[in-house]
Design a protein around this motif. Structure first.
Motif, PDB file in Angstrom:
ATOM      1  N   LEU A 200      92.201 103.420 -12.977  1.00 20.00           N
ATOM      2  CA  LEU A 200      92.582 104.395 -11.961  1.00 20.00           C
ATOM      3  C   LEU A 200      92.007 104.003 -10.602  1.00 20.00           C
ATOM      4  O   LEU A 200      91.388 102.959 -10.458  1.00 20.00           O
ATOM      5  N   GLN A 201      92.214 104.846  -9.612  1.00 22.28           N
ATOM      6  CA  GLN A 201      91.730 104.572  -8.255  1.00 22.28           C
ATOM      7  C   GLN A 201      90.473 105.365  -7.928  1.00 22.28           C
ATOM      8  O   GLN A 201      89.992 105.350  -6.810  1.00 22.28           O
ATOM      9  N   SER A 202      89.949 106.079  -8.924  1.00 21.06           N
ATOM     10  CA  SER A 202      88.869 107.024  -8.662  1.00 21.06           C
ATOM     11  C   SER A 202      87.478 106.479  -8.945  1.00 21.06           C
ATOM     12  O   SER A 202      86.531 107.249  -9.116  1.00 21.06           O
ATOM     13  N   GLY A 203      87.348 105.169  -9.032  1.00 18.20           N
ATOM     14  CA  GLY A 203      86.013 104.598  -9.136  1.00 18.20           C
ATOM     15  C   GLY A 203      85.504 104.380 -10.543  1.00 18.20           C
ATOM     16  O   GLY A 203      84.362 104.717 -10.847  1.00 18.20           O
TER      17      GLY A 203
ATOM     18  N   HIS B 154      79.040  95.977   1.995  1.00 12.34           N
ATOM     19  CA  HIS B 154      80.423  95.556   2.220  1.00 12.34           C
ATOM     20  C   HIS B 154      81.260  96.614   2.953  1.00 12.34           C
ATOM     21  O   HIS B 154      82.011  96.289   3.861  1.00 12.34           O
ATOM     22  N   PHE B 155      81.133  97.879   2.540  1.00  9.41           N
ATOM     23  CA  PHE B 155      81.996  98.932   3.082  1.00  9.41           C
ATOM     24  C   PHE B 155      81.345  99.746   4.200  1.00  9.41           C
ATOM     25  O   PHE B 155      82.028 100.475   4.910  1.00  9.41           O
ATOM     26  N   GLY B 156      80.015  99.680   4.323  1.00 12.48           N
ATOM     27  CA  GLY B 156      79.339 100.375   5.406  1.00 12.48           C
ATOM     28  C   GLY B 156      79.004 101.831   5.114  1.00 12.48           C
ATOM     29  O   GLY B 156      78.656 102.574   6.032  1.00 12.48           O
ATOM     30  N   PHE B 157      79.118 102.257   3.883  1.00 12.38           N
ATOM     31  CA  PHE B 157      78.720 103.614   3.505  1.00 12.38           C
ATOM     32  C   PHE B 157      78.136 103.581   2.096  1.00 12.38           C
ATOM     33  O   PHE B 157      78.443 102.713   1.295  1.00 12.38           O
ATOM     34  N   ALA B 158      77.257 104.552   1.849  1.00  9.16           N
ATOM     35  CA  ALA B 158      76.602 104.632   0.547  1.00  9.16           C
ATOM     36  C   ALA B 158      77.568 105.221  -0.484  1.00  9.16           C
ATOM     37  O   ALA B 158      78.348 106.119  -0.176  1.00  9.16           O
TER      38      ALA B 158
ATOM     39  N   MET C  37      73.168  87.515 -24.585  1.00  7.61           N
ATOM     40  CA  MET C  37      74.253  88.345 -25.092  1.00  7.61           C
ATOM     41  C   MET C  37      74.778  89.250 -23.979  1.00  7.61           C
ATOM     42  O   MET C  37      74.020  89.855 -23.240  1.00  7.61           O
ATOM     43  N   THR C  38      76.075  89.344 -23.889  1.00  6.46           N
ATOM     44  CA  THR C  38      76.709  90.166 -22.866  1.00  6.46           C
ATOM     45  C   THR C  38      76.910  91.588 -23.379  1.00  6.46           C
ATOM     46  O   THR C  38      77.377  91.794 -24.490  1.00  6.46           O
ATOM     47  N   THR C  39      76.545  92.548 -22.551  1.00  6.50           N
ATOM     48  CA  THR C  39      76.755  93.960 -22.846  1.00  6.50           C
ATOM     49  C   THR C  39      77.909  94.456 -21.988  1.00  6.50           C
ATOM     50  O   THR C  39      78.017  94.080 -20.817  1.00  6.50           O
ATOM     51  N   ARG C  40      78.757  95.308 -22.552  1.00  2.00           N
ATOM     52  CA  ARG C  40      79.874  95.892 -21.809  1.00  2.00           C
ATOM     53  C   ARG C  40      79.444  97.228 -21.207  1.00  2.00           C
ATOM     54  O   ARG C  40      78.800  98.044 -21.875  1.00  2.00           O
ATOM     55  N   TYR C  41      79.790  97.409 -19.949  1.00  2.00           N
ATOM     56  CA  TYR C  41      79.404  98.591 -19.186  1.00  2.00           C
ATOM     57  C   TYR C  41      80.602  99.198 -18.467  1.00  2.00           C
ATOM     58  O   TYR C  41      81.595  98.517 -18.199  1.00  2.00           O
ATOM     59  N   ALA C  42      80.444 100.452 -18.082  1.00  2.00           N
ATOM     60  CA  ALA C  42      81.349 101.094 -17.134  1.00  2.00           C
ATOM     61  C   ALA C  42      80.518 101.478 -15.920  1.00  2.00           C
ATOM     62  O   ALA C  42      79.416 102.012 -16.051  1.00  2.00           O
ATOM     63  N   ALA C  43      81.037 101.175 -14.744  1.00  2.00           N
ATOM     64  CA  ALA C  43      80.443 101.634 -13.485  1.00  2.00           C
ATOM     65  C   ALA C  43      81.263 102.838 -13.035  1.00  2.00           C
ATOM     66  O   ALA C  43      82.493 102.772 -12.954  1.00  2.00           O
ATOM     67  N   LEU C  44      80.564 103.943 -12.781  1.00  2.00           N
ATOM     68  CA  LEU C  44      81.203 105.180 -12.345  1.00  2.00           C
ATOM     69  C   LEU C  44      80.801 105.425 -10.904  1.00  2.00           C
ATOM     70  O   LEU C  44      79.632 105.693 -10.620  1.00  2.00           O
ATOM     71  N   LEU C  45      81.752 105.307  -9.995  1.00  2.00           N
ATOM     72  CA  LEU C  45      81.483 105.493  -8.576  1.00  2.00           C
ATOM     73  C   LEU C  45      81.802 106.935  -8.210  1.00  2.00           C
ATOM     74  O   LEU C  45      82.832 107.473  -8.614  1.00  2.00           O
ATOM     75  N   ARG C  46      80.907 107.528  -7.437  1.00  2.00           N
ATOM     76  CA  ARG C  46      81.043 108.935  -7.073  1.00  2.00           C
ATOM     77  C   ARG C  46      81.697 109.096  -5.704  1.00  2.00           C
ATOM     78  O   ARG C  46      81.292 108.476  -4.733  1.00  2.00           O
ATOM     79  N   GLY C  47      82.717 109.950  -5.654  1.00  2.00           N
ATOM     80  CA  GLY C  47      83.271 110.406  -4.385  1.00  2.00           C
ATOM     81  C   GLY C  47      84.015 109.380  -3.553  1.00  2.00           C
ATOM     82  O   GLY C  47      84.043 109.510  -2.335  1.00  2.00           O
ATOM     83  N   ILE C  48      84.634 108.397  -4.184  1.00  2.00           N
ATOM     84  CA  ILE C  48      85.410 107.436  -3.398  1.00  2.00           C
ATOM     85  C   ILE C  48      86.900 107.759  -3.507  1.00  2.00           C
ATOM     86  O   ILE C  48      87.332 108.409  -4.449  1.00  2.00           O
ATOM     87  N   ASN C  49      87.659 107.304  -2.506  1.00  2.00           N
ATOM     88  CA  ASN C  49      89.122 107.431  -2.503  1.00  2.00           C
ATOM     89  C   ASN C  49      89.591 108.869  -2.704  1.00  2.00           C
ATOM     90  O   ASN C  49      90.603 109.121  -3.346  1.00  2.00           O
TER      91      ASN C  49
ATOM     92  N   GLY D 272      90.732 112.204  -0.654  1.00  2.00           N
ATOM     93  CA  GLY D 272      91.131 112.772   0.627  1.00  2.00           C
ATOM     94  C   GLY D 272      91.024 111.812   1.803  1.00  2.00           C
ATOM     95  O   GLY D 272      90.745 112.230   2.918  1.00  2.00           O
ATOM     96  N   GLY D 273      91.222 110.546   1.564  1.00  2.00           N
ATOM     97  CA  GLY D 273      91.210 109.563   2.638  1.00  2.00           C
ATOM     98  C   GLY D 273      89.831 109.102   3.068  1.00  2.00           C
ATOM     99  O   GLY D 273      89.699 108.278   3.963  1.00  2.00           O
ATOM    100  N   ALA D 274      88.788 109.616   2.440  1.00  2.00           N
ATOM    101  CA  ALA D 274      87.423 109.230   2.817  1.00  2.00           C
ATOM    102  C   ALA D 274      86.874 108.194   1.839  1.00  2.00           C
ATOM    103  O   ALA D 274      87.305 108.111   0.696  1.00  2.00           O
ATOM    104  N   LYS D 275      85.922 107.430   2.320  1.00  2.00           N
ATOM    105  CA  LYS D 275      85.237 106.432   1.495  1.00  2.00           C
ATOM    106  C   LYS D 275      86.220 105.591   0.689  1.00  2.00           C
ATOM    107  O   LYS D 275      86.192 105.557  -0.535  1.00  2.00           O
TER     108      LYS D 275
END
Length: 182
Positions: free
Chosen positions: A41-44, A69-73, A1-13, A15-18
């Motif tokens: 949105l673009q905020s992860g 892939h991106f080279g940063f945590a 059975m498939t479960t639906r999730y949201a991934a919340l990325l911290r501190g990306i996009n 001020g031009g960083a990460k």
């Protein structure tokens, strides 16, 4: 059975960083075998389905993939639909009566108790308030986060030590509930 999730990325996009382009994020998640991948949105914020793993293992897998892939945590939290809905439904503030900019949720990677915030003089910040829930902090900031005096205090590294924390405004909180539904 498939479960639906949201991934919340911290501190990306921010001020031009990460920089994490959403198209690349979706492609990486699809390569991991997740289905129905979309971003908000673009905020992860990414929504996906998976039949394997749990929130912590999925967050770790996605975090490792992003770093390679991106080279940063990147701090990653993964929460299932049931949890996101419970956070929305348990809001201690009258969400329906407030503007989305006035209400925020900070999600934590693990339990956070009242003792962590015991040194915060809550009365000094009124009418701003916060309340804790299950791995979440609800923040009411009547003038918005941008001018909040309480928000910077709550995000001090000493208070967040040992946990990944990422905040979303109430529009995003409710949208993620909708996007992860069946």
């Amino acid at each position: 059975m498939t479960t639906r999730y949201a991934a919340l990325l911290r501190g990306i996009n921010v001020g031009g960083a990460k920089k994490v382009p959403m198209a690349e994020l979706r492609a990486l998640m699809q390569d991991l075998g997740y289905d129905g991948v979309s971003t908000y949105l673009q905020s992860g914020n990414a929504v996906f389905g998976s039949a394997h793993g749990d929130e912590d293992s999925l967050a770790a897998e996605l975090g490792r993939t992003l770093e390679k892939h991106f080279g940063f945590a990147v701090g990653v939290l993964v929460r299932d639909h049931a949890y996101l809905k419970a956070v929305r439904d348990a809001c201690p503030f009258p969400a329906a009566e407030l503007e989305a900019k006035q209400l925020h949720a900070t999600y934590f990677s693990g339990p956070v108790g009242e003792e962590r915030f015991a040194g915060v003089d809550r009365a000094a910040f009124l009418p701003e308030e916060f309340r804790l829930g299950d791995r979440v902090l609800y923040l009411y900031a009547p003038q918005g986060l941008g001018v909040s005096k309480l928000a910077p205090v709550l995000s001090r590294p000493a208070l967040l030590k040992g946990t990944v924390a990422t905040s979303r405004n109430w529009n995003t909180v409710t949208k993620l509930v909708d996007l992860t539904e069946g």
